[in-house]
Design an enzyme around this catalytic site. Structure first.
Site, PDB file in Angstrom:
ATOM      1  N   HIS A 182       0.928  -1.149   0.042  1.00 63.18           N
ATOM      2  CA  HIS A 182      -0.025   0.138   0.016  1.00 63.18           C
ATOM      3  C   HIS A 182       0.909   1.225  -0.093  1.00 63.18           C
ATOM      4  O   HIS A 182       0.589   2.107  -0.657  1.00 63.18           O
ATOM      5  CB  HIS A 182      -0.917   0.215   1.344  1.00 63.18           C
ATOM      6  CG  HIS A 182      -1.949  -0.879   1.000  1.00 63.18           C
ATOM      7  ND1 HIS A 182      -2.869  -1.611   1.976  1.00 63.18           N
ATOM      8  CD2 HIS A 182      -2.810  -0.985   0.023  1.00 63.18           C
ATOM      9  CE1 HIS A 182      -3.785  -2.181   1.635  1.00 63.18           C
ATOM     10  NE2 HIS A 182      -3.974  -2.020   0.391  1.00 63.18           N
ATOM     11  N   ARG A 287      -8.195  -5.796 -10.875  1.00 59.41           N
ATOM     12  CA  ARG A 287      -8.086  -7.062 -10.093  1.00 59.41           C
ATOM     13  C   ARG A 287      -9.125  -7.229  -8.931  1.00 59.41           C
ATOM     14  O   ARG A 287      -9.722  -6.064  -8.528  1.00 59.41           O
ATOM     15  CB  ARG A 287      -6.890  -7.080  -9.356  1.00 59.41           C
ATOM     16  CG  ARG A 287      -5.639  -7.253 -10.201  1.00 59.41           C
ATOM     17  CD  ARG A 287      -4.400  -7.286  -9.425  1.00 59.41           C
ATOM     18  NE  ARG A 287      -3.149  -7.012 -10.458  1.00 59.41           N
ATOM     19  CZ  ARG A 287      -2.673  -5.951 -11.122  1.00 59.41           C
ATOM     20  NH1 ARG A 287      -3.052  -4.771 -10.645  1.00 59.41           N
ATOM     21  NH2 ARG A 287      -1.678  -6.386 -11.958  1.00 59.41           N
ATOM     22  N   ARG A 323     -11.288  -8.893 -14.008  1.00 56.44           N
ATOM     23  CA  ARG A 323     -10.937 -10.251 -13.786  1.00 56.44           C
ATOM     24  C   ARG A 323     -11.448 -11.038 -12.622  1.00 56.44           C
ATOM     25  O   ARG A 323     -11.619 -10.298 -11.690  1.00 56.44           O
ATOM     26  CB  ARG A 323      -9.519 -10.345 -13.479  1.00 56.44           C
ATOM     27  CG  ARG A 323      -8.776 -11.665 -13.564  1.00 56.44           C
ATOM     28  CD  ARG A 323      -7.555 -11.632 -13.484  1.00 56.44           C
ATOM     29  NE  ARG A 323      -6.879 -11.073 -12.164  1.00 56.44           N
ATOM     30  CZ  ARG A 323      -5.475 -10.981 -11.922  1.00 56.44           C
ATOM     31  NH1 ARG A 323      -4.482 -11.050 -12.848  1.00 56.44           N
ATOM     32  NH2 ARG A 323      -5.049 -10.590 -10.823  1.00 56.44           N
ATOM     33  N   GLU A 420      -2.192 -16.593 -19.687  1.00 52.93           N
ATOM     34  CA  GLU A 420      -0.870 -16.843 -18.642  1.00 52.93           C
ATOM     35  C   GLU A 420      -0.310 -18.316 -18.807  1.00 52.93           C
ATOM     36  O   GLU A 420       0.951 -18.380 -18.326  1.00 52.93           O
ATOM     37  CB  GLU A 420      -1.601 -16.908 -17.104  1.00 52.93           C
ATOM     38  CG  GLU A 420      -2.197 -15.418 -17.219  1.00 52.93           C
ATOM     39  CD  GLU A 420      -2.906 -15.709 -15.706  1.00 52.93           C
ATOM     40  OE1 GLU A 420      -2.376 -14.972 -14.804  1.00 52.93           O
ATOM     41  OE2 GLU A 420      -3.962 -16.066 -15.538  1.00 52.93           O
ATOM     42  N   ASN A 442       3.464 -11.632 -16.547  1.00 49.46           N
ATOM     43  CA  ASN A 442       4.289 -12.114 -15.478  1.00 49.46           C
ATOM     44  C   ASN A 442       4.066 -13.532 -15.189  1.00 49.46           C
ATOM     45  O   ASN A 442       5.146 -14.458 -15.119  1.00 49.46           O
ATOM     46  CB  ASN A 442       3.671 -11.482 -14.024  1.00 49.46           C
ATOM     47  CG  ASN A 442       3.567  -9.981 -14.088  1.00 49.46           C
ATOM     48  OD1 ASN A 442       4.329  -9.300 -14.840  1.00 49.46           O
ATOM     49  ND2 ASN A 442       2.926  -9.370 -13.098  1.00 49.46           N
ATOM     50  N   ASP A 443       2.915 -14.396 -15.201  1.00 54.51           N
ATOM     51  CA  ASP A 443       2.834 -15.687 -15.298  1.00 54.51           C
ATOM     52  C   ASP A 443       3.238 -16.417 -16.246  1.00 54.51           C
ATOM     53  O   ASP A 443       3.758 -17.620 -16.275  1.00 54.51           O
ATOM     54  CB  ASP A 443       1.321 -15.861 -14.878  1.00 54.51           C
ATOM     55  CG  ASP A 443       0.965 -16.022 -13.342  1.00 54.51           C
ATOM     56  OD1 ASP A 443       2.182 -16.552 -12.555  1.00 54.51           O
ATOM     57  OD2 ASP A 443      -0.101 -15.740 -12.755  1.00 54.51           O
ATOM     58  N   ARG A 453       8.157 -16.212 -10.062  1.00 55.48           N
ATOM     59  CA  ARG A 453       8.281 -14.876 -10.067  1.00 55.48           C
ATOM     60  C   ARG A 453       8.554 -14.364  -8.782  1.00 55.48           C
ATOM     61  O   ARG A 453       8.922 -12.963  -8.791  1.00 55.48           O
ATOM     62  CB  ARG A 453       7.140 -14.441 -10.863  1.00 55.48           C
ATOM     63  CG  ARG A 453       5.823 -14.360 -10.053  1.00 55.48           C
ATOM     64  CD  ARG A 453       4.623 -13.916 -10.613  1.00 55.48           C
ATOM     65  NE  ARG A 453       3.287 -13.693  -9.719  1.00 55.48           N
ATOM     66  CZ  ARG A 453       2.029 -13.577 -10.111  1.00 55.48           C
ATOM     67  NH1 ARG A 453       2.065 -13.247 -11.443  1.00 55.48           N
ATOM     68  NH2 ARG A 453       1.228 -13.416  -9.254  1.00 55.48           N
ATOM     69  N   CYS A 490      -1.860  -7.158 -20.238  1.00 57.17           N
ATOM     70  CA  CYS A 490      -2.019  -6.396 -19.025  1.00 57.17           C
ATOM     71  C   CYS A 490      -0.933  -6.498 -17.935  1.00 57.17           C
ATOM     72  O   CYS A 490      -1.392  -6.324 -16.784  1.00 57.17           O
ATOM     73  CB  CYS A 490      -3.504  -6.682 -18.428  1.00 57.17           C
ATOM     74  SG  CYS A 490      -3.645  -8.549 -17.896  1.00 57.17           S
TER      75      CYS A 490
END
Length: 534
Positions: A182, A287, A323, A420, A442-443, A453, A490
């Protein structure tokens, strides 16, 4: 002259800061004087919680954007009697008020800290913040004051402390911390330099320091040469950011005139309050994990509906891709996910949702109801085989029929999938029922290169510009162009200006990026000439 010391970390928020190093106070020195009776100790704790709640309310009144959501989350936790009741039970069993409160909160914090995912570890900092603010009220200790213009050094930093300080000219250096935490998010939003993951080290108080986002490092007792390099890099950074801002509200186009869609990634509905809708072509990834990480448990239909509606109302008719919950694997959720020996290859994403239809159906109903407020697109995470897409579509159709049966207004959104897993990228034509594809770099990168990762030792492999990863991205982009199916990216790679040219060379014409990178990404795109691509 002292020898310069350089400590490497990760840049959580770009920028540069120079000033004295100021180290966090050790809160372990807080001392509580027990009351004469168990009842008096319990009342002292309740009074301290009330005081901390009042202070949180004051911070909310002065905050905006993401900060409001973070603080409202904390206030809800303070006002929920779950923690206070448990602590009062321990006081009745013989513990002092401070020990009881710390024991209850530390147990909850440990659960969040055990997660391998940065998002959930970020929630642990919220709980630490609550714990320490109540302890400060209980012991009559004032919140620490950070000198203006200083570089704050600590293991981590609480959101409330961050929000109560004027960071002008200063910066944040954390031994631990997370780039997705955060405070990292707030720092990026406010343009405050921050480096995390510096590791354990000792330093003299008020040492002269440089916080260098380009080098991803904290430099102590810098030499004249290092100071000169720092000043030059800071000036170049300032000029680059100033130039990039000129592009933020303009359509993204390459040097040869090719239009590129720029969408934005968000993790929390409150983020849209600080993003001008005119700067983007919509939301490429919203998300929903933040909703499922609430201390109050799994979110109900109304909570989810209002969160989705907020973003759709903001979008002014532009597409919003939400998502479905991407829990499991490295994102545990109490009451939902499972403990597994190999979580990245386990019951996660759409696999977990389909295994728990009673939970998934609640989210589906909220999405169907929210769809009437804008151009909603629903994206399924971690799809590996066509059967998963088919089963999800059947659930959406069943819930739509159920809502229609009781006269509740709703709309069926487009349903697409994340790319992914290599099985999708290798044979995208198997997933012909997907209305769109969005590449999760990323995935996809971690699965193609077999490199987790979240493993820092393998960071050198976690690069989306690897030729094998780019080849798969190109295969999906080519399929989309051939079949008229929308394809976007994304993942974090879309926000990395050093990778954008290679991504566009694969045939991609749509990127969803971090809000803080919109201008920089558009500026970079304007310099790329696709006619000169090999």
């Amino acid at each position: 002259m002292p020898t310069p010391l350089e400590f490497k970390g990760q840049t959580a928020s770009e920028g540069f800061a120079a000033g004295p190093l100021w180290m966090a106070r050790n809160e372990a020195k807080l001392s509580y004087q027990p009351k004469d009776t168990c009842e008096a100790d319990q009342q002292a704790l309740i009074d301290a919680i009330t005081q901390a709640s009042a202070r949180t309310t004051e911070l909310i009144a002065a905050a905006e954007g993401d900060a409001v959501d973070i603080l409202e989350f904390q206030l809800a936790m303070l006002e929920d009697d779950t923690f206070s009741s448990s602590a009062c039970d321990l006081i009745e069993a013989g513990l002092n008020a401070d020990v009881a409160w710390r024991e209850v909160l530390d147990a909850e914090i440990a659960g969040y800290e055990s997660s391998d995912d940065d998002y959930f570890r970020a929630r642990a900092v919220d709980l630490q913040d609550l714990r320490d603010r109540v302890l400060a009220a209980l012991t009559g200790t004032d919140m620490q004051t950070i000198p203006q213009g200083a570089i704050y050094l600590a293991d981590d930093i609480a959101p409330s402390l961050f929000l109560s300080h004027d960071w002008t000219g200063g910066g944040i250096a954390l031994r631990d911390g997370s780039v997705t935490g955060h405070v990292a998010m707030l720092a990026r939003q406010r343009g405050i330099p921050a480096i995390v993951g510096l590791g354990a080290f000792e330093s003299p108080e008020a040492a002269s320091a440089l916080l260098d986002g380009d080098r991803q490092s904290l430099i102590l007792a810098p030499s004249e040469d290092l100071i000169s390099q720092f000043k030059l890099a800071r000036q170049q950074f300032s000029e680059t950011r100033k130039n990039a801002e000129k592009f933020a509200d303009k359509p993204a186009r390459t040097a040869d005139g090719t239009a590129i869609r720029i969408l934005v990634n968000i993790a929390d509905p409150a983020e849209v309050e600080t993003i001008p809708v005119t700067h983007v072509d919509g939301v490429g990834l919203m998300r929903t994990e933040f909703l499922f990480a609430l201390a109050t448990g799994l979110p109900g239909e109304e909570v989810q509906y209002l969160a989705y509606k907020k973003v759709l109302d903001w979008s002014a008719g532009k597409p919003v891709t939400i998502r479905t919950v991407d829990a499991g694997g490295d994102k545990p959720v109490d009451g939902f996910t499972e403990t597994e020996t190999n979580p990245f290859l386990g019951v996660r994403g759409i696999r977990l949702a389909l295994k728990n239809p009673e939970i998934f159906r609640v989210q589906i109903r909220a999405l169907l109801r929210a769809a009437v407020h804008g151009q909603l697109k629903v994206m399924l995470p971690m799809v590996s085989v066509p059967q998963e897409l088919d089963e999800a579509i059947l659930l959406f159709e069943a819930e739509a029929a159920s809502l229609a049966g009781v006269g509740i207004v709703h709309r069926m959104p487009e349903i697409g999938i994340m790319v992914e897993v290599p099985s999708v990228a290798i044979l995208p034509d198997r997933f012909c029922r997907a209305a769109f594809f969005s590449i999760g770099s990323n995935d996809l990168t971690q699965y193609v290169l077999a490199a987790a990762r979240d493993n820092g030792q393998l960071a050198y492999l976690a690069k989306a510009d690897d030729p094998a990863v780019l080849a798969l991205i190109g295969k999906v982009a080519e399929y989309g162009a051939r079949q008229g199916v929308d394809v976007s990216l994304c993942g974090d790679a879309g926000s990395d200006t050093s990778v954008i040219e290679k991504l566009l060379a694969t045939g991609l014409t749509s990127l969803s990026v971090a809000a803080s990178r919109i201008g920089l990404v558009k500026s970079e795109i304007a310099q790329i000439d696709l006619r000169k691509m090999p």
